[in-house]
Each structure stands twice: as structure tokens, then as C-alpha cells.
Design a protein around this motif. Structure first.
Motif, PDB file in Angstrom:
ATOM      1  N   LEU A 124       0.825  -1.209   0.000  1.00 38.39           N
ATOM      2  CA  LEU A 124       0.000   0.000   0.000  1.00 38.39           C
ATOM      3  C   LEU A 124       0.861   1.261   0.000  1.00 38.39           C
ATOM      4  O   LEU A 124       0.568   2.233  -0.708  1.00 38.39           O
ATOM      5  N   LYS A 125       1.935   1.247   0.799  1.00 41.53           N
ATOM      6  CA  LYS A 125       2.847   2.399   0.840  1.00 41.53           C
ATOM      7  C   LYS A 125       3.495   2.617  -0.525  1.00 41.53           C
ATOM      8  O   LYS A 125       3.676   3.756  -0.967  1.00 41.53           O
ATOM      9  N   ASN A 126       3.863   1.524  -1.188  1.00 37.95           N
ATOM     10  CA  ASN A 126       4.475   1.619  -2.510  1.00 37.95           C
ATOM     11  C   ASN A 126       3.546   2.264  -3.539  1.00 37.95           C
ATOM     12  O   ASN A 126       4.004   2.835  -4.532  1.00 37.95           O
ATOM     13  N   GLN A 127       2.263   2.194  -3.285  1.00 34.74           N
ATOM     14  CA  GLN A 127       1.279   2.795  -4.181  1.00 34.74           C
ATOM     15  C   GLN A 127       0.953   4.245  -3.804  1.00 34.74           C
ATOM     16  O   GLN A 127       0.079   4.871  -4.405  1.00 34.74           O
ATOM     17  N   GLY A 128       1.664   4.734  -2.797  1.00 40.25           N
ATOM     18  CA  GLY A 128       1.510   6.140  -2.419  1.00 40.25           C
ATOM     19  C   GLY A 128       0.414   6.426  -1.409  1.00 40.25           C
ATOM     20  O   GLY A 128       0.119   7.590  -1.110  1.00 40.25           O
ATOM     21  N   TYR A 129      -0.169   5.376  -0.834  1.00 40.89           N
ATOM     22  CA  TYR A 129      -1.218   5.581   0.162  1.00 40.89           C
ATOM     23  C   TYR A 129      -0.606   5.923   1.528  1.00 40.89           C
ATOM     24  O   TYR A 129       0.502   5.502   1.848  1.00 40.89           O
ATOM     25  N   LYS A 130      -1.352   6.659   2.322  1.00 36.97           N
ATOM     26  CA  LYS A 130      -0.969   6.918   3.703  1.00 36.97           C
ATOM     27  C   LYS A 130      -1.511   5.780   4.550  1.00 36.97           C
ATOM     28  O   LYS A 130      -2.730   5.579   4.616  1.00 36.97           O
ATOM     29  N   VAL A 131      -0.595   5.028   5.139  1.00 36.66           N
ATOM     30  CA  VAL A 131      -0.972   3.795   5.837  1.00 36.66           C
ATOM     31  C   VAL A 131      -0.415   3.812   7.252  1.00 36.66           C
ATOM     32  O   VAL A 131       0.747   4.165   7.468  1.00 36.66           O
ATOM     33  N   VAL A 132      -1.227   3.403   8.211  1.00 39.25           N
ATOM     34  CA  VAL A 132      -0.769   3.228   9.583  1.00 39.25           C
ATOM     35  C   VAL A 132      -0.881   1.748   9.921  1.00 39.25           C
ATOM     36  O   VAL A 132      -1.837   1.073   9.547  1.00 39.25           O
ATOM     37  N   ILE A 133       0.141   1.230  10.599  1.00 36.96           N
ATOM     38  CA  ILE A 133       0.173  -0.193  10.962  1.00 36.96           C
ATOM     39  C   ILE A 133       0.460  -0.320  12.447  1.00 36.96           C
ATOM     40  O   ILE A 133       1.176   0.493  13.036  1.00 36.96           O
ATOM     41  N   GLY A 134      -0.117  -1.343  13.079  1.00 39.01           N
ATOM     42  CA  GLY A 134       0.140  -1.575  14.502  1.00 39.01           C
ATOM     43  C   GLY A 134      -0.737  -2.688  15.016  1.00 39.01           C
ATOM     44  O   GLY A 134      -1.248  -3.509  14.262  1.00 39.01           O
ATOM     45  N   GLY A 135      -0.913  -2.695  16.347  1.00 36.08           N
ATOM     46  CA  GLY A 135      -1.768  -3.708  16.954  1.00 36.08           C
ATOM     47  C   GLY A 135      -1.094  -4.482  18.046  1.00 36.08           C
ATOM     48  O   GLY A 135      -0.411  -3.909  18.902  1.00 36.08           O
ATOM     49  N   ASN A 136      -1.262  -5.785  18.014  1.00 36.89           N
ATOM     50  CA  ASN A 136      -0.803  -6.758  18.995  1.00 36.89           C
ATOM     51  C   ASN A 136       0.477  -6.349  19.720  1.00 36.89           C
ATOM     52  O   ASN A 136       1.569  -6.459  19.185  1.00 36.89           O
TER      53      ASN A 136
END
Length: 408
Positions: free
Chosen positions: A123-135
Motif C-alpha cells: 500500500l505504501k508503494n502505491q503512495g497511500y498513507k498507511v498506519v500499521i500496529g496492533g498486537n
């Protein structure tokens, strides 16, 4: 704003830290007088004057008067959490911006972290703003940290790694648009009880949601009908710079998920070709003349997936916590695998004695060594020549430390 944190396990401590770093006033409590506050003690914080910490009891008056309440996932089905939700002060009912973000949840026994990062990378490679996290137990800063970050900034997508013990919690906290399930295996059986019950819990989690499911997992095939739109993955058949056939399944799960999100297949393949192993996950290292594979494999299914790839002369295995007896099944598999030498070291806790006793009861006859210090493990490896060594088991932080020393 005053936020109360109920329960101070890993997730609760990480929630407290995240809130304090953002300037919130925090009341944190746990009824366990002997709770290990290692994370809180070891994290540099400049505004501890905003922390009201109570150990051994919960002050319900303080909790219910807070502007928002964060309840640890392990307490989600308890009465105190129900009361918080009924009062409308559960943190995800107060801070709700994160629910407007397109959200992909990744769960399963093994492969969650790698698959989550693959989706994030594409998703980042496609230029989207992405947040990741969790566990929080898987290396992230916890669900609350993800929630806070998503409420503070603008994102197109959110990718959550969901621990199999927090399915109901995450289903409530996040508005999940798609679920990826890597597999269903025997881990945390002290919580799930049986594999059948765990499968039912996953079925509830994917209910009425599009779900990307492992075609090779018979338990997932039993519950595929719970999903509103089940899609399946098998094995990725394009270039991938990672060790193991299991990572080809992780990559295919990510490909199918991102394809469903509308990303062109060729762009997905290009992105995955540049994907590198996540820290703490399985990686191959050439150290002097030795060939080493290292990575967290804290249950028998994860260990088996790696050891079936190659034959190793030496296994160096970290031990689990005392109450995680289901993870001792690792040793049953190792007995049949019969390495020339087995080394055990304190992973999550120093249960090397218990591991030794378990091996004795199995009638294990090959060489077993206990090495408690990381520097001594490195020295042992340095004493070997042209040897194939696997480093894994429990204790992600220590395994990562050993790996980084060998890489550098």
C-alpha cells in the motif's frame, strides 16, 4: 483529558506509555499486587507527574469518572469492561476517527506480522498513507497506540495485527473492512481450550466481513461460510527475498488482499520483490562458515514449518513462560527431529529447568546444553565451523538480539 487504563499487562502498560507520551493524564490500575511493570519502569517518560498508578486494586470511582477508559483485552469480557461500555466511556467510543479509515485486520496463529507488513509495504508503494500496529505482544506498540495515532492523523488505510486472544476486543474497538487469516494452529490453548473453540472464535471474527483465508487450512475451510465474501490463497509463485515456503503463503495472502483492494497485480509483485524480512522474524544468515536460520517460532506449528525446510545440526531454542505449558509441545517435535545438539536458553522466562525435566520425561537421548547468557551463545556459535544452526523458540527480544549480533 483524563484516561483510565484498567489492567497492566503488556497491552495496558503500552497503553499507559502511549497516553503519557501524548500528554494525557492517566489513572492506571491492576488488581494483581505482583504485576510485572517492567515496560513502564524501563521506558523513559518525562511527564510521570500525570500518572496516577494503583496496584492491588481498582478505584471504580476514578475509573468511571474518567473522560475515557482503556480496558486490557484480557478483561474485555469481564463485568468491569461491560460497565465501562454501558457508561459510554470506552476509549474507542470516545475517540472514533479511526473507524472511518479503511481497515484490514490480519490474524492467525503464525505469519501475522510478516503478512501485515507485506500489505503495509504494498500500500505504501502505491503512495497511500498507511498506519500499521496492533498486537502489543507481537512487537507493535499496542492497540491503543494504533487507535491514538489513527485519531491524530490522516490515513487512507489501517493495517492491524490481531492476536488470536484478542479477537472479540478488536472486533469492538475497530471497524474492520477486511480480515486476513493466515492459519489456525495450536497456540494459546490455555486460553482457547480447544482448537475447535479457537476455530469458532475466528468464525465469529470473520462473520459478515470479506475474508482472505488459507486454502490449505482445514479448520478455516470449516468456517469459510461465516464470511460475507470468502477469498482464498495458496502459494505465491513470484520472486520473493525471504526464507521458507511459509513466507510464500504469507505473500500470497498479501497479494490476494491487496488485489481485492484494487491494486494491480503487477504492482503488487513489484512491491513484494523488494520486501525484506521483519525484524525478529525468520531470516537466513551466513556467519563465518556457518549457515544460520533465526526467527521467533514460539509454537510447534511455527517451528515445524521452519525445520521442515532444511536439516539443521544444532537447534538453539528459547523457553516459554511457566504458565504456557502448551508450548512445551515444541520439545515433542524436537525429540522426533533429533538434532545432533539441542541448546536451550531463557526466552520469555527462565524455564530451562522445566524444559530439561520435560526432555527427561520424553526420554530424550541426544546432547542438551543450557546456555543462559547471549554472549555465551555467540561464543558457542563462533566455535563451530561449516555447521547448520537454527535459533528460535520463544523470546522474540532475545532472538532478535542474537540475530543482530550475528548480522553485524
Amino acid at each position: 483529558m483524563l484516561v483510565s487504563v484498567v489492567g497492566l499487562g503488556v497491552e495496558g502498560q503500552k497503553a499507559t506509555i502511549s497516553l503519557l507520551k501524548r500528554g494525557y493524564s492517566v489513572y492506571s490500575s491492576d488488581i494483581n499486587k505482583n504485576i510485572d511493570l517492567k515496560l513502564l519502569k524501563e521506558t523513559p517518560l518525562t511527564n510521570t507527574d500525570k500518572l496516577d498508578l494503583e496496584i492491588g486494586s481498582h478505584n471504580l470511582d476514578k475509573i468511571y469518572k474518567a473522560d475515557a477508559v482503556s480496558v486490557s483485552p484480557s478483561l474485555f469480557n469481564k463485568e468491569i469492561c461491560k460497565n465501562v461500555i454501558d457508561r459510554g466511556i470506552f476509549i474507542s467510543d470516545i475517540l472514533t476517527k479511526h473507524k472511518d479509515i479503511k481497515t484490514i485486520a490480519v490474524t492467525g496463529t503464525n505469519g501475522k506480522t510478516t503478512t501485515s507488513h507485506m500489505i503495509y509495504h504494498i500500500l505504501k508503494n502505491q503512495g497511500y498513507k498507511v498506519v500499521i500496529g496492533g498486537n502489543g505482544g507481537g512487537g507493535f506498540s499496542g492497540y491503543n497506540d494504533l487507535l491514538l495515532e489513527a485519531n491524530e492523523n490522516e490515513y487512507d488505510y489501517m493495517v492491524i495485527e490481531v492476536c488470536d486472544m484478542t479477537l472479540a476486543f478488536c472486533n469492538y474497538v475497530f471497524d474492520i473492512d477486511m480480515v486476513v487469516v493466515t492459519n489456525i494452529g495450536c497456540d494459546h490453548m490455555n486460553v482457547h481450550g480447544t482448537i475447535e473453540h479457537y476455530t469458532e472464535e475466528v468464525g465469529e471474527f470473520i462473520k459478515n466481513k470479506p475474508a482472505i483465508l488459507n486454502w490449505n487450512d482445514e479448520n478455516l475451510m470449516k468456517i469459510k461460510g461465516e464470511s460475507s465474501e470468502p477469498l482464498f490463497f495458496d502459494t505465491y509463485n513470484h520472486p520473493l527475498n525471504l526464507f521458507g515456503k511459509f513466507n510464500l503463503q504469507n505473500a500470497e495472502a498479501a497479494r490476494v488482499a491487496c488485489n481485492k483492494l484494487g491494486i494491480d497485480n503487477e504492482k503488487i509483485i513489484d512491491a513484494l520483490e523488494s520486501f525484506e524480512s521483519v525484524e525478529g522474524r525468520t531470516i537466513k544468515i551466513k556467519y563465518k562458515s556457518n549457515e544460520i536460520v533465526s526467527g521467533k517460532t514460539d509454537n510447534v506449528d511455527a517451528l515445524k514449518a521452519v525445520l521442515e525446510e532444511e536439516r539443521f545440526d544444532i537447534l538453539i531454542i528459547g523457553t516459554p513462560r511457566k504458565n504456557e505449558s502448551c508450548r512445551y509441545q515444541i520439545l515433542d517435535y524436537i525429540k522426533d527431529y533429533s538434532p545432533d545438539t539441542l541448546i536451550i536458553f531463557p526466552g520469555l522466562e527462565d524455564t530451562t529447568y522445566e524444559y530439561g525435566q520435560y526432555l527427561n520425561n520424553l526420554g530424550y537421548t541426544h546432547d542438551v546444553l543450557v546456555i543462559k547468557k547471549i554472549k555465551d551463545i555467540i561464543k558457542y556459535i563462533e566455535s563451530k565451523k561449516e555447521t547448520k544452526i537454527f535459533i528460535g523458540g520463544n523470546g522474540q527480544e532475545k532472538i532478535t538480539e542474537i540475530t543482530n549480533l550475528l548480522k553485524n
